[in-house]
Design a protein around this motif. Structure first.
Motif, short mmCIF file in Angstrom:
data_model
loop_
_atom_site.label_atom_id
_atom_site.label_comp_id
_atom_site.label_asym_id
_atom_site.label_seq_id
_atom_site.Cartn_x
_atom_site.Cartn_y
_atom_site.Cartn_z
N MET A 1 0.76 -1.16 -0.02
CA MET A 1 0.21 -0.20 0.09
C MET A 1 1.00 1.44 0.12
O MET A 1 1.99 1.18 0.49
N SER A 2 0.35 2.26 -0.61
CA SER A 2 1.11 3.67 -0.61
C SER A 2 0.22 4.77 -0.57
O SER A 2 -0.60 4.77 -1.61
N ARG A 3 0.19 5.70 0.27
CA ARG A 3 -0.40 6.74 0.18
C ARG A 3 0.01 7.97 -0.58
O ARG A 3 -0.80 8.77 -1.32
N LEU A 4 1.37 7.92 -0.93
CA LEU A 4 1.98 8.89 -1.66
C LEU A 4 2.63 8.29 -2.79
O LEU A 4 3.45 7.35 -3.04
N THR A 5 2.14 8.58 -4.07
CA THR A 5 2.74 7.89 -5.28
C THR A 5 2.93 9.08 -6.53
O THR A 5 2.17 10.25 -6.26
N ALA A 6 3.73 8.74 -7.42
CA ALA A 6 3.89 9.73 -8.51
C ALA A 6 3.75 8.90 -9.76
O ALA A 6 4.09 7.85 -9.97
N ARG A 7 2.96 9.30 -10.51
CA ARG A 7 2.84 8.68 -12.01
C ARG A 7 2.92 9.43 -13.22
O ARG A 7 2.73 10.72 -13.32
N GLY A 8 3.89 8.96 -13.99
CA GLY A 8 4.21 9.65 -15.41
C GLY A 8 4.69 11.06 -14.95
O GLY A 8 4.56 11.86 -15.74
N LEU A 9 5.68 11.12 -13.87
CA LEU A 9 6.03 12.42 -13.34
C LEU A 9 7.11 13.09 -14.39
O LEU A 9 8.28 12.24 -14.29
N THR A 10 7.28 14.16 -14.83
CA THR A 10 8.28 14.79 -15.57
C THR A 10 8.41 16.12 -14.87
O THR A 10 7.62 16.86 -14.87
N LEU A 11 9.60 16.42 -14.56
CA LEU A 11 10.03 17.75 -13.67
C LEU A 11 11.01 18.59 -14.34
O LEU A 11 11.82 17.94 -14.96
N ALA A 12 11.00 19.87 -14.34
CA ALA A 12 11.94 20.44 -15.19
C ALA A 12 11.97 21.86 -14.52
O ALA A 12 11.25 22.45 -13.43
N TYR A 13 13.34 22.76 -14.29
CA TYR A 13 13.53 23.91 -14.28
C TYR A 13 13.54 24.53 -15.36
O TYR A 13 14.53 24.57 -16.15
N GLU A 14 12.61 25.62 -15.77
CA GLU A 14 12.41 26.50 -17.16
C GLU A 14 12.50 25.35 -18.09
O GLU A 14 11.39 24.40 -18.03
N ASN A 15 13.40 25.48 -18.98
CA ASN A 15 13.06 24.26 -20.11
C ASN A 15 14.21 23.02 -20.13
O ASN A 15 14.10 22.43 -20.60
N ARG A 16 14.61 22.96 -18.77
CA ARG A 16 15.55 21.89 -18.39
C ARG A 16 14.96 20.69 -17.79
O ARG A 16 14.74 20.96 -16.68
N VAL A 17 14.97 19.53 -18.72
CA VAL A 17 14.02 18.52 -17.83
C VAL A 17 15.10 17.93 -17.15
O VAL A 17 16.34 17.71 -17.31
N VAL A 60 1.27 13.91 -8.52
CA VAL A 60 1.64 13.55 -7.43
C VAL A 60 0.32 13.10 -6.79
O VAL A 60 -0.30 13.86 -6.90
N LEU A 61 0.12 11.82 -6.22
CA LEU A 61 -1.18 11.64 -5.61
C LEU A 61 -1.07 11.30 -4.09
O LEU A 61 -0.06 10.69 -3.79
N LEU A 62 -1.94 11.68 -3.55
CA LEU A 62 -2.28 11.59 -1.86
C LEU A 62 -3.36 11.09 -1.49
O LEU A 62 -4.35 11.59 -1.87
N ASP A 63 -3.38 9.90 -1.08
CA ASP A 63 -4.39 9.09 -0.97
C ASP A 63 -5.53 9.11 -2.16
O ASP A 63 -6.63 9.28 -2.21
N GLY A 64 -4.92 8.99 -3.47
CA GLY A 64 -5.45 8.89 -4.59
C GLY A 64 -5.97 10.13 -5.26
O GLY A 64 -6.40 10.08 -6.30
#
Length: 276
Positions: A1-17, A60-64
């Protein structure tokens, strides 16, 4: 079980992934440690898990529920986050800064309570900063300030606690104290904790679940005994090493290859140890 999950997460600062298409599930009731080389995206991922950084794609999901759609105060009652370089208000005292950890529990009809006082007192005692209560945070050493910030995060009393390099600026004794505190919070109170650590041996010793990242992606994850191998250390960190059992805990212990020596003056064969 997981209350905190990430799905297909893409993170960037300005244009830098920095992180791309990341899937992650934080195991409930466990100590999870994220490791990896500098600039691999581990701190960026932690910031996103605490809603300090908005995803370019994914969620990012918290409790869905998507974190981005939840009220800030509701998140703060569930997730405590200590970022890498927090900034304290000028001239604030230690006691006042730690007390700010109780803000998510305040409302116009519910002011400071005995429960708030207990949480702050207990957090300061656990981090060994009670004697500094009346001191200005500006006057403290780097290690003292770090312990005060950790006390503030503990005073928040959330079920999920995210700590980005909490042992920074601490000497070895206080590093162990902080990590032992994290372990106690997890074992005695069931707190789910996610840490970013630079020290791979400390990560292997204290983690229940270890996540190794490289170039914005998860390379491997699982129990430290399965994750920390000679091959992983070479692949993720580019470091020739051997992994042996820790003589105290039995957890994986990374022993780097022999340090550089002047081959003209070193004993024959000494410079060739653990190079393969």
């Amino acid at each position: 079980m997981s209350r905190l999950t990430a799905r297909g997460l893409t993170l960037a600062y300005e244009n830098r992934v920095v992180v791309e298409d990341l899937d992650l599930a934080v195991p409930d009731g466990k100590v999870t440690v994220i490791v990896g080389p500098n600039a691999c995206g581990k701190s960026t991922t932690l910031r996103a898990l605490g809603r300090l950084l908005k995803p370019v794609r994914g969620a990012v999901l918290l409790d869905g529920e998507e974190l981005a759609k939840l009220p800030t105060k509701a998140i703060a009652r569930s997730i405590g986050l200590l970022p890498q370089t927090p900034v304290a208000p000028e001239a604030i005292t230690v006691a006042d800064l730690v007390a700010r950890g109780r803000q998510p529990h305040q409302a116009w009809w519910k002011q400071w309570s005995e429960e708030d006082e207990r949480a702050v007192t207990e957090a300061m005692a656990r981090t060994d900063v009670a004697a500094l209560a009346d001191r200005s945070v500006d006057e403290l050493s780097g290690g003292q300030r770090q312990r005060v910030w950790i006390a503030m995060a503990l005073a928040q009393e959330t079920d999920l606690l995210l700590l980005d390099e909490p042992t920074t600026y601490l000497d070895i004794a206080h590093q162990v104290e902080v990590l032992d505190l994290v372990r106690r919070l997890n074992r005695s109170r069931g707190r789910t904790v996610v840490l970013v650590l630079h020290d791979l041996n400390q990560a292997a010793r204290y983690a229940d679940h270890l996540i190794a990242m490289k170039a914005g992606r998860v390379v491997t994850q699982g129990p430290p005994a399965e994750v920390v191998t000679d091959a992983m250390v070479r692949d993720v960190f580019g470091l020739p090493a051997v992994v042996v059992p820790d003589p105290v805990t039995g957890s994986p212990l990374v022993v780097p290859g022999a340090p550089w020596e002047d081959r003209d003056s070193a004993p024959a064969g000494a410079a060739d140890q653990i190079e393969g």
